[in-house]
Structure formats: C-alpha cells, structure tokens
Design a protein around this motif. Structure first.
Motif, short mmCIF file in Angstrom:
data_model
loop_
_atom_site.label_atom_id
_atom_site.label_comp_id
_atom_site.label_asym_id
_atom_site.label_seq_id
_atom_site.Cartn_x
_atom_site.Cartn_y
_atom_site.Cartn_z
N LEU A 220 6.45 -7.56 -9.69
CA LEU A 220 6.26 -6.52 -10.38
C LEU A 220 7.30 -5.79 -10.99
N GLN A 221 6.87 -4.84 -12.06
CA GLN A 221 8.17 -4.39 -12.57
C GLN A 221 9.07 -3.70 -11.90
N GLU A 222 10.28 -3.41 -12.48
CA GLU A 222 11.31 -3.07 -11.51
C GLU A 222 11.11 -1.73 -11.09
N GLU A 223 10.55 -0.67 -11.80
CA GLU A 223 10.26 0.57 -11.54
C GLU A 223 9.28 0.56 -10.13
N VAL A 224 8.65 -0.07 -10.09
CA VAL A 224 7.52 -0.16 -8.85
C VAL A 224 8.35 -1.12 -7.75
N ARG A 225 8.88 -2.12 -8.14
CA ARG A 225 9.44 -3.18 -7.14
C ARG A 225 10.76 -2.46 -6.40
N LEU A 226 11.69 -1.86 -7.15
CA LEU A 226 12.72 -1.39 -6.38
C LEU A 226 12.76 0.26 -6.21
N HIS A 227 11.70 0.76 -6.62
CA HIS A 227 11.71 2.27 -6.48
C HIS A 227 10.44 2.91 -5.70
N ASP A 228 9.41 2.10 -5.75
CA ASP A 228 8.47 2.93 -5.01
C ASP A 228 8.53 2.38 -3.71
N PRO A 229 8.25 2.99 -2.78
CA PRO A 229 8.55 2.79 -1.20
C PRO A 229 7.94 1.15 -0.99
N TYR A 230 8.71 0.43 -0.46
CA TYR A 230 8.13 -1.01 -0.13
C TYR A 230 7.00 -0.98 0.77
N ILE A 231 6.94 -0.03 1.99
CA ILE A 231 6.03 -0.07 2.87
C ILE A 231 4.82 0.61 2.28
N ALA A 232 4.81 1.22 1.00
CA ALA A 232 3.55 1.87 0.19
C ALA A 232 2.90 0.78 -0.45
N LEU A 233 3.57 -0.42 -0.75
CA LEU A 233 3.11 -1.48 -1.60
C LEU A 233 2.58 -2.57 -0.67
N ASP A 234 3.14 -3.08 0.44
CA ASP A 234 3.01 -4.31 0.79
C ASP A 234 1.72 -4.39 1.81
N GLY A 235 0.68 -5.21 1.35
CA GLY A 235 -0.49 -5.38 2.08
C GLY A 235 -0.64 -6.62 2.78
N LYS A 236 0.75 -7.09 3.01
CA LYS A 236 1.08 -8.56 4.03
C LYS A 236 0.52 -9.41 2.99
N GLU A 237 0.36 -10.64 3.88
CA GLU A 237 -0.06 -12.10 3.42
C GLU A 237 -0.90 -12.04 2.00
N ASP A 238 -2.29 -11.77 2.32
CA ASP A 238 -3.28 -11.76 1.37
C ASP A 238 -3.65 -10.32 0.94
N GLY A 239 -2.91 -9.37 1.25
CA GLY A 239 -2.76 -7.81 0.66
C GLY A 239 -4.16 -7.05 1.37
N LEU A 240 -4.83 -7.85 2.25
CA LEU A 240 -5.88 -7.01 2.91
C LEU A 240 -5.56 -6.67 4.10
N HIS A 241 -4.51 -6.90 4.76
CA HIS A 241 -4.37 -6.48 6.14
C HIS A 241 -4.63 -5.01 6.61
N PHE A 242 -4.18 -3.94 5.58
CA PHE A 242 -4.76 -2.58 6.09
C PHE A 242 -6.10 -2.35 5.97
N TYR A 243 -6.86 -2.98 4.98
CA TYR A 243 -8.26 -2.80 4.80
C TYR A 243 -8.81 -3.21 6.18
N ARG A 244 -8.57 -4.51 6.77
CA ARG A 244 -9.15 -4.76 7.82
C ARG A 244 -8.71 -4.07 9.14
N GLU A 245 -7.73 -3.45 9.16
CA GLU A 245 -7.22 -2.63 10.47
C GLU A 245 -8.00 -1.42 10.24
N ILE A 246 -8.01 -0.84 9.10
CA ILE A 246 -8.71 0.47 8.95
C ILE A 246 -10.32 0.38 9.31
N ILE A 247 -10.73 -0.78 8.64
CA ILE A 247 -12.44 -0.72 8.67
C ILE A 247 -12.84 -0.88 10.15
#
Ligand code: GLN
Length: 309
Positions: A220-247
């Motif tokens: 991702l671009q530097e502004e996002v990769r380095l400045h947005d909080p990592y925990i707000a981006l990382d959806g784990k391996e396939d990106g779907l981790h939080f959808y599974r948990e929430i659903i």
C-alpha cells in the motif's frame, strides 16, 4: 521558499512543485489545502486576492507543513481533520482516516433507519460512521416526520436514535468521544474486542473492520502503510478474519429483523455475502461505491432461535 515575501499564488505554486517532485499524486490540491489551513483563506477569497502576502509566521508554518507532506505524512495528520458525510471529524495517528468509500456504508444504513433504532458500530475508530449515522439520521427522520402543513408530527424521546461504538483502541475511543462532543451527538463508546463489552441487542450493527490481507499491506502507499494504524488495516491472512468473527457472533446481539451492514474490500463482497447467508441472514445484497466497486454488504436477520446475550 524561506525568509522572503511570498504571495498566496506563489505559495501555492511552490508548494505544488515541492509536493509534485516528492511524488505526491494530488500535489496541487494538497498544497492548496495546506495553504488554506494555514491562512484560513477560502477559495473565493484566494481568487479575489491571489497576491495577498503571507505573514512571516504563515509562510514559516506553510513551509514546514509542505516539507512534512513531502515526507509522506498524510494531509489529515497535518491538519488534524477530515470531512466525512459533510461533517468535520478530528483525526490523529490513532484512527484510520475516514475514507469517502465509507460514505456508501453510511448511506445504505441511513436508507434502513427507522425512528428509535439502537445502533452498534464495531471497530468505530474516529467514530465517523456511528456519529454521522446518528446525526444525519436524526435530521432525515425529522424531515420525513414534518407534515406537509409544516406541523411537526412530533418526534418523541422514544423515536430518538441511540448508539454505541466499540474499539480495541482506547486512544481511538478518545478521538471518537471528542468527535461526538464537537458534533453534538450523544453516543457511548466502549473499549473491547468486537462484542466483548456488548450486553444488549441492536436494531442495526455496522462495521468497517480491518480487511486488508496482511500480505497486501506492504504494497500500500506509504501514507496508509506507515501512518494509518496497522490494527485498523490488518484483516489477517485472507482479510476476512473480522467478518467471520463479527458475523458468527452478531446473531446473539441483533434484534429480530435487525440489519447487519459492512464495508468490504472491492473483491470481498461475494465472500462476505456468503458468510452472512451461511449464518442465517437474508436479503443479503452488495452495494457499489462511487468508483463502481463492490463496497458494502447488507443483510437482515429474521430467525428466532438464539441464545440470550
Ligand atoms: N479502505 C481502507 C483502505 O483502502 C481500509 C479500511 C479497512 O481495512 N477497513 O486503506
């Protein structure tokens, strides 16, 4: 730039050049926004008086901000704010900067709002989704309620929208609470992991969870990769981790007939829809954002058999 006389027009031109050389895509826009941030000048005033001279202090601050932006610090971290749904939100390094894409989620939620709804926003971050939903929602419901004669139909206490936002990050919740206060919205914010601190059932659950697959983040671009909080981006391996948990857990926290709405990545609409259908959601649909990409998945829950919260 430096210690010399600089007009607004020169400031904008030179700022644009520095940002352009640094590879900032929207160099002209960003330098204008920083110039207007420092001088407080509107676009109309700029065109009326482009040769106004910056004070020394303005010129210094502007130059400092341009250099920081050239170093890829996001514009919003420099100004401390971002517009979302027509409201101004405070932001800092502890929250994901509100994206225009996310307005699609708020619009879809607004379409389903009814008086008196109780709303839960998971991974609330800056609070932009919940707060704009409560604020714009109250305005729209009041408009719909106003009789053609001009007489109000009388919105009552029971018709008020209420909501809570939860987040794992205490620092993010401070920002969310500040935003609610500044925008005059009553909402509660609780610290916890997804439903950890949730004890009630809701008419509507909304979330823009972290959804970027871990491997994709490094590209991702530097502004996002380095400045947005990592925990707000990382959806784990396939990106779907939080959808599974929430659903999976949402069915214990949603009222019968309640809505679940997610923002998703452009290529996750089908996968998230399938997860929702498998969990018993019906009327599952995908909405596109302004760039015509899948962005929002909505469904409603009508089943009876569930454990109590
Ligand atoms: N939409 C954000 C981005 O493109 C990511 C938001 C999220 O993971 N929820 O960077």
């Amino acid at each position: 730039m430096g210690q010399r006389i600089m007009t607004l027009r020169q400031g904008h031109r030179e700022g644009t050049e520095i940002l352009g050389k640094a590879g900032i895509a929207e160099a002209s826009l960003d330098s204008w926004l920083l110039l207007s941030y420092v001088t407080g000048i509107s676009r109309a005033a700029y065109y009326g008086e482009p040769d106004r001279i910056l004070t020394e202090e303005e010129a210094d601050r502007y130059e400092t901000l341009i250099q920081k932006r050239a170093g890829r610090i996001p514009l919003q971290h420099l100004t401390g704010e971002q517009e979302f749904m027509g409201y101004t939100f405070r932001v800092n390094e502890h929250v994901l900067i509100p994206r225009q894409d996310t307005e699609t989620l708020v619009e879809e939620a607004l379409r389903r709002l009814k008086p008196g709804m109780h709303i839960l926003d998971l991974c609330t971050g800056s609070g932009c989704i919940l707060i704009s939903l409560l604020k714009a929602g109250a305005e729209r419901l009041a408009e719909a309620d106003a009789k053609p004669s001009g007489m109000s139909g009388g919105m009552q206490e029971k018709d008020m929208l209420t909501g809570i936002g939860t987040d794992l990050s205490g620092e993010a919740l401070k920002v969310a609470a500040e935003n609610a206060g500044r925008l005059g919205v009553r909402a509660s914010f609780l610290k916890g992991d997804l439903f950890e601190c949730v004890t009630e059932r809701y008419d509507m659950i909304v979330s823009n969870p972290p959804y970027i697959p871990t491997k994709v983040i490094e590209g991702l671009q530097e502004e996002v990769r380095l400045h947005d909080p990592y925990i707000a981006l990382d959806g784990k391996e396939d990106g779907l981790h939080f959808y599974r948990e929430i659903i999976k857990n949402s069915i214990y926290y949603i009222k019968k007939g309640g809505f679940l709405l997610f923002e998703t990545g452009y290529d996750q609409g089908e996968a998230v829809s399938a997860l929702m259908r498998d969990a018993g959601y019906s009327k599952v649909s995908i909405q596109k954002d302004l760039a015509d990409q899948d962005r929002v998945v909505c469904g409603s829950y009508h089943r009876e058999e569930r454990k109590p919260v």
